[in-house]
Design a protein around this motif. Sequence first.
Motif, PDB file in Angstrom:
ATOM      1  N   ILE A   1       0.849  -1.202   0.000  1.00  0.00           N
ATOM      2  CA  ILE A   1       0.000   0.000   0.000  1.00  0.00           C
ATOM      3  C   ILE A   1       0.879   1.246   0.000  1.00  0.00           C
ATOM      4  O   ILE A   1       0.624   2.205  -0.734  1.00  0.00           O
ATOM      5  N   ASP A   2       1.943   1.244   0.818  1.00  0.00           N
ATOM      6  CA  ASP A   2       2.849   2.399   0.862  1.00  0.00           C
ATOM      7  C   ASP A   2       3.504   2.631  -0.494  1.00  0.00           C
ATOM      8  O   ASP A   2       3.657   3.774  -0.930  1.00  0.00           O
TER       9      ASP A   2
ATOM     10  N   VAL B   1      -7.737   8.139 -13.986  1.00  0.00           N
ATOM     11  CA  VAL B   1      -8.659   8.697 -13.006  1.00  0.00           C
ATOM     12  C   VAL B   1      -9.314   7.558 -12.239  1.00  0.00           C
ATOM     13  O   VAL B   1      -9.781   6.589 -12.828  1.00  0.00           O
ATOM     14  N   ASP B   2      -9.336   7.668 -10.920  1.00  0.00           N
ATOM     15  CA  ASP B   2     -10.024   6.690 -10.083  1.00  0.00           C
ATOM     16  C   ASP B   2     -11.458   7.172  -9.894  1.00  0.00           C
ATOM     17  O   ASP B   2     -11.733   8.026  -9.052  1.00  0.00           O
ATOM     18  N   TRP B   3     -12.353   6.663 -10.710  1.00  0.00           N
ATOM     19  CA  TRP B   3     -13.739   7.129 -10.698  1.00  0.00           C
ATOM     20  C   TRP B   3     -14.469   6.771  -9.422  1.00  0.00           C
ATOM     21  O   TRP B   3     -15.475   7.376  -9.079  1.00  0.00           O
ATOM     22  N   SER B   4     -13.981   5.792  -8.697  1.00  0.00           N
ATOM     23  CA  SER B   4     -14.657   5.404  -7.457  1.00  0.00           C
ATOM     24  C   SER B   4     -14.465   6.462  -6.378  1.00  0.00           C
ATOM     25  O   SER B   4     -15.263   6.561  -5.456  1.00  0.00           O
ATOM     26  N   GLY B   5     -13.378   7.223  -6.467  1.00  0.00           N
ATOM     27  CA  GLY B   5     -13.114   8.240  -5.461  1.00  0.00           C
ATOM     28  C   GLY B   5     -12.560   7.681  -4.166  1.00  0.00           C
ATOM     29  O   GLY B   5     -12.315   8.424  -3.224  1.00  0.00           O
ATOM     30  N   VAL B   6     -12.348   6.373  -4.095  1.00  0.00           N
ATOM     31  CA  VAL B   6     -11.844   5.746  -2.886  1.00  0.00           C
ATOM     32  C   VAL B   6     -10.488   5.121  -3.193  1.00  0.00           C
ATOM     33  O   VAL B   6     -10.388   4.235  -4.032  1.00  0.00           O
ATOM     34  N   SER B   7      -9.464   5.594  -2.507  1.00  0.00           N
ATOM     35  CA  SER B   7      -8.115   5.102  -2.778  1.00  0.00           C
ATOM     36  C   SER B   7      -7.945   3.669  -2.264  1.00  0.00           C
ATOM     37  O   SER B   7      -8.676   3.212  -1.374  1.00  0.00           O
ATOM     38  N   LEU B   8      -6.959   2.994  -2.806  1.00  0.00           N
ATOM     39  CA  LEU B   8      -6.647   1.641  -2.364  1.00  0.00           C
ATOM     40  C   LEU B   8      -6.250   1.644  -0.891  1.00  0.00           C
ATOM     41  O   LEU B   8      -6.609   0.739  -0.142  1.00  0.00           O
ATOM     42  N   ALA B   9      -5.546   2.675  -0.463  1.00  0.00           N
ATOM     43  CA  ALA B   9      -5.148   2.778   0.951  1.00  0.00           C
ATOM     44  C   ALA B   9      -6.372   2.814   1.861  1.00  0.00           C
ATOM     45  O   ALA B   9      -6.401   2.157   2.906  1.00  0.00           O
ATOM     46  N   HIS B  10      -7.402   3.564   1.453  1.00  0.00           N
ATOM     47  CA  HIS B  10      -8.623   3.618   2.256  1.00  0.00           C
ATOM     48  C   HIS B  10      -9.374   2.289   2.207  1.00  0.00           C
ATOM     49  O   HIS B  10      -9.931   1.854   3.207  1.00  0.00           O
TER      50      HIS B  10
END
Length: 98
Positions: free
Chosen positions: A56-57, A67-76
Amino acid sequence: MAIVLVTFSTDAYADTIMFGDVALAMLKMMGHSATVPGAILAADVPEALRRLKTAIDVKKALPAKGVDWSGVSLAHRAMPLIDLLAAAAKAEVEVMWN
């Protein structure tokens, strides 16, 4: 296309449910195959947690692709699984998923 959900469970924490594609990616980050169902032995949980956090880091340090259309990062998205793994490591219990 069917939406697949994967449930991670351990005796030390509440179940964590993730979309299949995200769960499989995180399993690979932990050094496991994308086989469902599966499990991590209690002795192997700390290493799986370390690998996931490291992956993740690394992803956070890379420039974003598209663009990440989900708006939620992989870290989250990883936070609930990281919490589950940390609780399992502390309690020295296994983690299962199906």
